[in-house]
Design an enzyme around this catalytic site. Structure first.
Site, short mmCIF file in Angstrom:
data_model
loop_
_atom_site.label_atom_id
_atom_site.label_comp_id
_atom_site.label_asym_id
_atom_site.label_seq_id
_atom_site.Cartn_x
_atom_site.Cartn_y
_atom_site.Cartn_z
N ALA A 223 -18.29 -7.37 8.91
CA ALA A 223 -17.06 -7.88 8.70
C ALA A 223 -16.26 -7.45 7.43
O ALA A 223 -15.26 -7.11 7.59
CB ALA A 223 -17.00 -9.53 8.77
N TYR A 224 -16.80 -7.43 6.25
CA TYR A 224 -16.53 -6.89 4.84
C TYR A 224 -16.06 -5.16 5.17
O TYR A 224 -15.10 -5.13 4.78
CB TYR A 224 -17.69 -6.87 3.93
CG TYR A 224 -17.06 -6.44 2.56
CD1 TYR A 224 -16.17 -7.00 1.96
CD2 TYR A 224 -17.87 -5.27 2.04
CE1 TYR A 224 -15.78 -6.23 0.70
CE2 TYR A 224 -17.44 -4.89 0.82
CZ TYR A 224 -16.45 -5.37 0.19
OH TYR A 224 -16.08 -4.77 -1.14
N ALA A 225 -17.11 -4.63 5.89
CA ALA A 225 -16.76 -3.14 6.19
C ALA A 225 -15.47 -2.98 6.94
O ALA A 225 -14.89 -2.02 6.71
CB ALA A 225 -18.03 -2.53 6.73
N SER B 251 -12.89 -4.94 7.19
CA SER B 251 -11.76 -5.27 6.40
C SER B 251 -11.54 -3.97 5.62
O SER B 251 -10.18 -3.74 5.40
CB SER B 251 -12.05 -6.50 5.61
OG SER B 251 -12.95 -6.33 4.49
N LYS B 252 -12.57 -3.28 5.04
CA LYS B 252 -12.29 -2.29 4.17
C LYS B 252 -11.74 -1.02 5.15
O LYS B 252 -11.32 -0.05 4.34
CB LYS B 252 -13.38 -1.97 3.01
CG LYS B 252 -13.44 -2.89 2.11
CD LYS B 252 -12.40 -3.35 1.24
CE LYS B 252 -12.70 -4.02 0.19
NZ LYS B 252 -11.63 -4.37 -0.81
#
Length: 245
Positions: A153-155, A157-158
């Site tokens: 999920a973090y990747a 968003s980035k």
């Protein structure tokens, strides 16, 4: 008001590990800085006091990066104090980790609100206000290339940050403003180190050909390059990770 020849930078998330290193590095390059904070005003005020005590120029500006009114006010305050803005560095972000199968969707929404909407809101203000010859510098992550488990999920968003950065660079045609993103690899910040034992850190250090974990100062050097002499680098994602990816 600061002399109009002084270059001015607004740094979001300026009291965090990388944000503070970026702030200190740009001050050394002669920038007047707006030190943005989301919740810890005392830490931002301490940063400003330290900069001023050393002869630099700084103010603190607060607000949720995803709130357009708050960010408009932060830009207004910076322009009122210093006469304009030349560089925007958007280090603000949050990282919540879990496998995709088990990630709490409320965490997904929180992270995407800050990382995606926040970057968009701040980039929108910057696109309207940065002076000619300036730079917009967003923050991605090398995890978009490394595919570490729990970082899905973090990747994601980035990855969105990278996409909007590349599009904005093309939309700024004719304005003499560069738009790039820095994508750090493993970096020794409190956020990154939390929950990792020595063995995990050793493995991460060995993954890079330079055989160490990055420091916030390493990332700040990349930002200073894009904020200053790198006028022919535009619409790029600069991976600052020691060769890990």
């Amino acid at each position: 008001m600061t002399d109009t020849t002084t270059r001015v930078a607004l740094i979001t998330g300026a009291t965090g590990g990388i944000g503070r290193a970026v702030t200190d590095r740009l001050v050394r390059d002669g920038f007047a800085v707006a030190v943005h904070y989301a919740g810890n005003k005392a830490k931002a005020d301490e940063t400003v006091e330290a900069i001023r005590a050393a002869g630099g120029k700084a103010i603190a500006v607060g607000g949720d990066v995803a709130d357009e009114a708050a960010m408009a006010a932060a830009f207004d305050a910076t322009e009122a104090e210093f006469g304009g803005i030349d560089v925007l560095v958007n280090t603000a972000g949050i990282m919540l980790l879990a496998p995709i199968a088990t990630l709490n969707l409320d965490d997904l929404d929180r992270m995407h609100r800050t990382n995606i909407r926040g970057t968009f809101v701040v980039s929108q203000q910057a696109a309207r206000r940065i002076r000619r010859g300036g730079a917009i510098i967003n923050f991605s992550t090398s995890v978009t290339r490394l595919q570490f488990p729990t970082y899905g999920a973090y990747a994601a968003s980035k990855g969105a940050v990278e996409a909007m950065t590349l599009v904005l660079a093309r939309e700024m045609r004719g304005k003499d403003i560069t738009v790039n993103a820095v994508a750090p690899g493993p970096t020794a910040t409190p956020l990154f180190l939390e929950g990792k034992d020595e063995a995990a850190l050793d493995n991460l250090a060995k993954a890079a050909p330079l055989e160490r974990i990055g420091t916030p100062e390493d990332i700040a050097e990349a930002v200073a390059f894009l904020a200053g002499p790198a006028r022919w680098i535009n619409g790029q994602i600069l991976f600052a990770n020691g060769g890990i990816a």
